[in-house]
Design a protein around this motif. Structure first.
Motif, short mmCIF file in Angstrom:
data_model
loop_
_atom_site.label_atom_id
_atom_site.label_comp_id
_atom_site.label_asym_id
_atom_site.label_seq_id
_atom_site.Cartn_x
_atom_site.Cartn_y
_atom_site.Cartn_z
N LEU A 68 77.02 65.30 -40.59
CA LEU A 68 76.77 66.73 -40.78
C LEU A 68 75.49 66.87 -41.61
N VAL A 69 74.64 67.81 -41.21
CA VAL A 69 73.36 68.03 -41.90
C VAL A 69 73.45 69.34 -42.68
N TYR A 70 73.17 69.28 -43.98
CA TYR A 70 73.21 70.46 -44.84
C TYR A 70 71.87 70.69 -45.52
N ARG A 71 71.51 71.96 -45.67
CA ARG A 71 70.36 72.37 -46.50
C ARG A 71 70.92 72.70 -47.87
N ILE A 72 70.29 72.15 -48.90
CA ILE A 72 70.67 72.46 -50.27
C ILE A 72 69.54 73.31 -50.86
N PRO A 73 69.80 74.59 -51.16
CA PRO A 73 68.74 75.43 -51.70
C PRO A 73 68.29 74.93 -53.08
N ALA A 74 67.07 75.26 -53.43
CA ALA A 74 66.49 74.81 -54.70
C ALA A 74 67.42 75.10 -55.88
N SER A 75 68.14 76.22 -55.83
CA SER A 75 69.03 76.60 -56.93
C SER A 75 70.21 75.65 -57.11
N SER A 76 70.52 74.82 -56.11
CA SER A 76 71.66 73.90 -56.19
C SER A 76 71.24 72.43 -56.18
N VAL A 77 69.94 72.16 -56.16
CA VAL A 77 69.48 70.78 -56.11
C VAL A 77 69.95 69.99 -57.34
N ALA A 78 69.94 70.60 -58.52
CA ALA A 78 70.38 69.90 -59.72
C ALA A 78 71.84 69.46 -59.60
N GLU A 79 72.70 70.29 -59.00
CA GLU A 79 74.10 69.92 -58.78
C GLU A 79 74.20 68.71 -57.85
N MET A 80 73.42 68.73 -56.76
CA MET A 80 73.41 67.61 -55.82
C MET A 80 72.97 66.34 -56.53
N GLU A 81 71.91 66.44 -57.34
CA GLU A 81 71.41 65.27 -58.05
C GLU A 81 72.44 64.76 -59.07
N ALA A 82 73.17 65.67 -59.71
CA ALA A 82 74.22 65.26 -60.66
C ALA A 82 75.36 64.56 -59.95
N ASN A 83 75.76 65.06 -58.78
CA ASN A 83 76.78 64.39 -57.98
C ASN A 83 76.35 62.97 -57.63
N ASP A 84 75.09 62.85 -57.22
CA ASP A 84 74.55 61.55 -56.84
C ASP A 84 74.50 60.61 -58.04
N ALA A 85 74.06 61.11 -59.19
CA ALA A 85 73.94 60.28 -60.39
C ALA A 85 75.31 59.83 -60.91
N ALA A 86 76.34 60.66 -60.71
CA ALA A 86 77.68 60.34 -61.22
C ALA A 86 78.37 59.24 -60.41
N ASP A 87 77.90 58.97 -59.20
CA ASP A 87 78.50 57.95 -58.34
C ASP A 87 77.64 56.69 -58.44
N PRO A 88 78.22 55.55 -58.79
CA PRO A 88 77.41 54.34 -58.96
C PRO A 88 76.80 53.80 -57.66
N ASP A 89 77.34 54.20 -56.53
CA ASP A 89 76.81 53.73 -55.25
C ASP A 89 75.70 54.66 -54.78
N THR A 90 75.04 54.26 -53.68
CA THR A 90 74.04 55.12 -53.06
C THR A 90 74.74 56.34 -52.49
N GLY A 91 74.25 57.53 -52.80
CA GLY A 91 74.92 58.74 -52.35
C GLY A 91 76.16 58.97 -53.20
N TYR A 92 77.03 59.87 -52.72
CA TYR A 92 78.26 60.16 -53.46
C TYR A 92 79.36 60.53 -52.48
N THR A 93 80.59 60.27 -52.90
CA THR A 93 81.74 60.56 -52.07
C THR A 93 81.89 62.07 -51.92
N CYS A 94 82.12 62.52 -50.70
CA CYS A 94 82.32 63.95 -50.45
C CYS A 94 83.14 64.11 -49.18
N ALA A 95 83.80 65.22 -49.08
CA ALA A 95 84.55 65.54 -47.86
C ALA A 95 84.34 67.02 -47.56
N ALA A 96 84.02 67.32 -46.34
CA ALA A 96 83.88 68.69 -45.83
C ALA A 96 82.59 69.37 -46.25
#
Length: 195
Positions: A68-96
């Motif tokens: 699935l391809v999602y656009r993350i608006p600039a206002s939510s990029v920090a959240e995406m980066e925090a999710n990524d940083a919190a997961d020790p692997d590449t990317g982060y676990t997500c569902a839906a």
């Protein structure tokens, strides 16, 4: 388009204007048969443009069930980066969803799919600062017992056009789902509604 990597094209097809190969190797989690991983793409939209098509470039095709391809608006990029940083692997676990307060579904990919191009004179608005997430669904049942998960560097291509001349049709998608239903056994005419 003629924009080249990172540029803006004419929205007429041809070579993709943005070519984003996958980044660090992602490894599917073999402890589960269905693993959902969000992979943030590093490409950031410069000046606002319209997307006229996309293509997912699968790498570990034997275990990639869909993307699935999602656009993350600039206002939510920090959240995406925090999710990524919190997961020790590449990317982060997500569902839906990509687990950000704001996102837009842009499309999907399944094995055998060709690039998805929007109808002529239409586009999806991409705004300055937007980023992208690929939600990867890996099915690990095809990995032989005792073998590691293959690395995956799935990527993304985008076709774009400038803001002007403005396309006649602006496209947006919304997801509708009703995951809380049960079809009675043997009922061939059971109707389900989704809002």
């Amino acid at each position: 388009g003629e924009g080249g990597p990172g540029g803006v094209g004419d929205g007429e097809g041809g070579e993709a204007d943005v070519k984003r190969e996958g980044g660090d190797d992602e490894m599917a989690e073999k402890a589960v048969s269905d693993d959902y991983q969000c992979r943030p793409m590093t490409y950031t939209v410069g000046a606002s443009i319209f997307m006229t098509g996309y293509n997912v470039l699968p790498d570990a095709g034997g275990i990639v069930h869909h993307v699935l391809v999602y656009r993350i608006p600039a206002s939510s990029v920090a959240e995406m980066e925090a999710n990524d940083a919190a997961d020790p692997d590449t990317g982060y676990t997500c569902a839906a969803t990509p687990q950000t307060s704001s996102f837009e579904f842009l499309g999907s990919w399944v094995p055998g799919q060709f690039p998805a191009m929007l109808p002529e004179d239409s586009g999806i608005l991409l705004e300055e600062g937007d980023r992208f997430v690929l939600q990867m669904h890996y099915n690990t049942l095809a990995i032989p017992q005792g073998q590691p998960s293959p690395p995956d560097r799935t990527g993304l291509e985008l076709w774009t056009r400038p803001l002007q001349p403005h396309p006649a049709y602006i496209v947006s998608y919304s997801l509708a789902a009703n995951a809380n239903f049960a079809i009675p056994p043997g009922d061939e005419h059971y109707a389900i509604q989704s809002h």
